[in-house]
Design an enzyme around this catalytic site. Structure first.
Site, mmCIF file in Angstrom:
data_model
loop_
_atom_site.group_PDB
_atom_site.id
_atom_site.type_symbol
_atom_site.label_atom_id
_atom_site.label_comp_id
_atom_site.label_asym_id
_atom_site.label_seq_id
_atom_site.Cartn_x
_atom_site.Cartn_y
_atom_site.Cartn_z
ATOM 1 N N ASP A 11 0.743 -1.247 0.000
ATOM 2 C CA ASP A 11 0.000 0.000 0.000
ATOM 3 C C ASP A 11 0.782 1.312 0.000
ATOM 4 O OD1 ASP A 11 -2.527 1.020 -0.161
ATOM 5 O OD2 ASP A 11 -2.803 1.218 1.977
ATOM 6 N N CYS A 69 -22.442 3.434 -7.663
ATOM 7 C CA CYS A 69 -21.494 4.300 -6.947
ATOM 8 C C CYS A 69 -22.204 5.598 -6.524
ATOM 9 C CB CYS A 69 -20.287 4.608 -7.834
ATOM 10 S SG CYS A 69 -19.211 5.837 -7.066
ATOM 11 N N CYS A 125 -22.024 -6.361 -17.445
ATOM 12 C CA CYS A 125 -22.467 -5.860 -16.127
ATOM 13 C C CYS A 125 -22.009 -4.412 -15.915
ATOM 14 C CB CYS A 125 -21.879 -6.770 -15.050
ATOM 15 S SG CYS A 125 -22.133 -6.189 -13.370
ATOM 16 N N CYS A 156 -19.190 -0.474 -4.343
ATOM 17 C CA CYS A 156 -18.873 -1.064 -5.648
ATOM 18 C C CYS A 156 -18.384 -2.506 -5.549
ATOM 19 C CB CYS A 156 -17.890 -0.192 -6.432
ATOM 20 S SG CYS A 156 -16.333 0.131 -5.606
ATOM 21 N N CYS A 183 -21.000 -6.243 -6.520
ATOM 22 C CA CYS A 183 -20.340 -7.013 -7.584
ATOM 23 C C CYS A 183 -20.720 -8.497 -7.494
ATOM 24 C CB CYS A 183 -18.820 -6.852 -7.483
ATOM 25 S SG CYS A 183 -17.955 -7.820 -8.730
ATOM 26 N N CYS A 209 -14.254 9.693 -4.736
ATOM 27 C CA CYS A 209 -14.595 8.451 -4.037
ATOM 28 C C CYS A 209 -14.845 8.721 -2.546
ATOM 29 C CB CYS A 209 -13.443 7.465 -4.239
ATOM 30 S SG CYS A 209 -13.633 5.906 -3.400
ATOM 31 N N CYS A 268 -21.563 -1.839 -10.581
ATOM 32 C CA CYS A 268 -20.746 -0.954 -9.734
ATOM 33 C C CYS A 268 -20.876 0.499 -10.207
ATOM 34 C CB CYS A 268 -19.283 -1.404 -9.732
ATOM 35 S SG CYS A 268 -18.569 -1.601 -11.363
ATOM 36 N N CYS A 289 -16.138 -9.119 -16.418
ATOM 37 C CA CYS A 289 -17.204 -8.156 -16.104
ATOM 38 C C CYS A 289 -18.333 -8.256 -17.121
ATOM 39 C CB CYS A 289 -16.657 -6.729 -16.102
ATOM 40 S SG CYS A 289 -15.734 -6.303 -14.620
#
Ligand code: B12
Ligand code: SF4
Ligand code: SF4
Length: 323
Positions: free
Chosen positions: A131, A196, A189, A243, A247, A212, A192, A186
């Site tokens: 991260d 959102c 689809c 999101c 899914c 976000c 998401c 995906c």
């Protein structure tokens, strides 16, 4: 068995012995396509006030600049999907933050991982990241064959969905490389994108970080959240899982067995009132090792004020905006 094969077997065995859920390996090479995507993302200002995203561009797109002599990027996934849920009326916390801070949990695993490899293979050079370093972790996971980048920007595994942390180890060890994950499941689809709350998910798998909820509630350091997003937070106090929750691939999530990631009781049990009444001293004590400490007490209080104003906003809607 050749040396490369044998070393690859040792790497994967060490990863699974440390309870990582998936391990894939890619050649350490310059990320040309990603450099272009990242440059566009930055030049559009999608990093908002996350200035650290603007630093070390060259290192971020070239592992050999980050770790001289690098030959391989090992990607490790750790499942964090919790078995329990929060108190239903409480302000919402993203699932990744239910337990102990994953940076601490994974850093210690990465240290053990490198020690195990050195013990079995010899004096290799390796640096583990999770991260906070200039590494495009999702890209490496896709390149190592672990999954695809969904329209919501997340790395999705076909077997267990996307509730995983990603860690990488960049090493000068030569290994056998996994095939990149080239398929995209995906399909047609758009769940998401449609769900959102702040319309942060744009076409072509681009997520505007500066729109976000995760950014507003965790990364933004201003004492005020912009009024343009008032009325849109859907009670999210720390991060956002919308999101991922919508899914279809997360129907295959399985509960994490990682003890360190088991939920802190207060995360599950606190009501809105508990959040409003908790003192700074108690907060610092309870969440000492939790990801919530990134927002600090003042950030959590700011988010609570915003959510409470949001309640009144929703009953008396005002002007619309294009977020
Ligand atoms: C900055 C950051 C954020 C910012 C900005 C988000 C963003 N979209 O970049 C904010 C604070 C908003 C955020 C939110 C979240 N984050 Co975050 N975040 C990061 C961080 C530190 C850097 C990401 C980055 O480089 N962004 C720049 C953009 C341009 O890169 P990118 O989104 O990774 O996209 C690259 C690839 O996906 C690829 N790509 C894009 N499109 C395509 C198309 C094709 C065909 C291919 C092949 C590749 C590809 O190219 C892009 C760049 O080259 C990473 C850790 C790390 N060092 O990587 C964690 C990380 C991405 N976050 C993570 C998580 C868990 C979250 C949240 C779910 C947390 C939450 N619940 O609140 C949300 C999810 C939001 C979302 N839908 O993306 C995990 C993702 C795990 C996973 N399974 O994917 C990471 C990897 C942290 C970790 N070590 O586990 N995050
Ligand atoms: S985490 Fe929430 S706000 Fe951010 S992109 Fe996903 S649904 Fe949108
Ligand atoms: S919700 Fe649908 S479009 Fe979005 S990431 Fe999941 S499968 Fe892909």
């Amino acid at each position: 068995m050749g040396t490369k094969q044998e070393h690859t077997r040792i790497v994967k065995q060490a990863a699974f012995s440390l309870d990582f859920d998936f391990c894939g390996i890619a050649r350490a090479e310059m990320l040309d396509d990603d450099a272009r995507r990242l440059e566009k993302w930055l030049s559009s200002g999608m990093q908002g006030s996350m200035q650290y995203m603007e630093n070390y561009f060259d290192l971020r797109v070239d592992p050999q600049k980050l770790v001289p002599g690098a030959k391989s990027v090992i990607t490790l996934l750790l499942n964090y999907f919790p078995s329990q849920s929060q108190n239903a009326d409480a302000p919402k916390i993203s699932k990744y933050a239910y337990g102990r801070d994953y940076h601490e949990v994974i850093k210690s695993k990465l240290k053990n991982f490198l020690e195990m490899l050195r013990e079995k293979i010899g004096d290799i050079r390796g640096r583990g990241f999770v991260d906070s370093a200039p590494v495009l972790e999702r890209t490496w996971a896709q390149k190592s064959g672990l999954g695809w980048i969904g329209k919501n920007g997340n790395l999705i595994t076909k077997k267990n969905g996307s509730f995983f942390f990603i860690a990488t180890m960049i090493t000068d060890l030569e290994l056998q490389y996994d095939d990149p994950f080239v398929k995209d499941y995906c399909g047609s689809c758009t769940k998401c994108i449609d769900s959102c709350p702040t319309n942060a998910i744009l076409p072509n798998k681009v997520v505007d970080g500066s729109r976000c909820i995760s950014y507003f509630t965790i990364e933004l350091k201003d004492m005020l959240i912009p009024s343009q997003v008032q009325g849109k937070f859907d009670n999210w106090m720390f991060g956002c899982d919308v999101c991922q929750d919508v899914c279809p691939w997360n129907r295959f999530s399985k509960t994490t067995s990682e003890i360190e990631l088991q939920p802190i009781q207060e995360v599950l049990n606190f009501s809105l009132r508990d959040w409003e009444e908790v003192s700074e001293e108690s907060f610092n004590k309870i969440f000492k090792n939790s990801p919530l400490k990134r927002s600090k007490y003042s950030g959590i209080k700011r988010n609570l004020r915003f959510l409470s104003a949001e309640q009144s906003f929703q009953t008396t809607p005002q002007s619309s905006n294009n977020l």
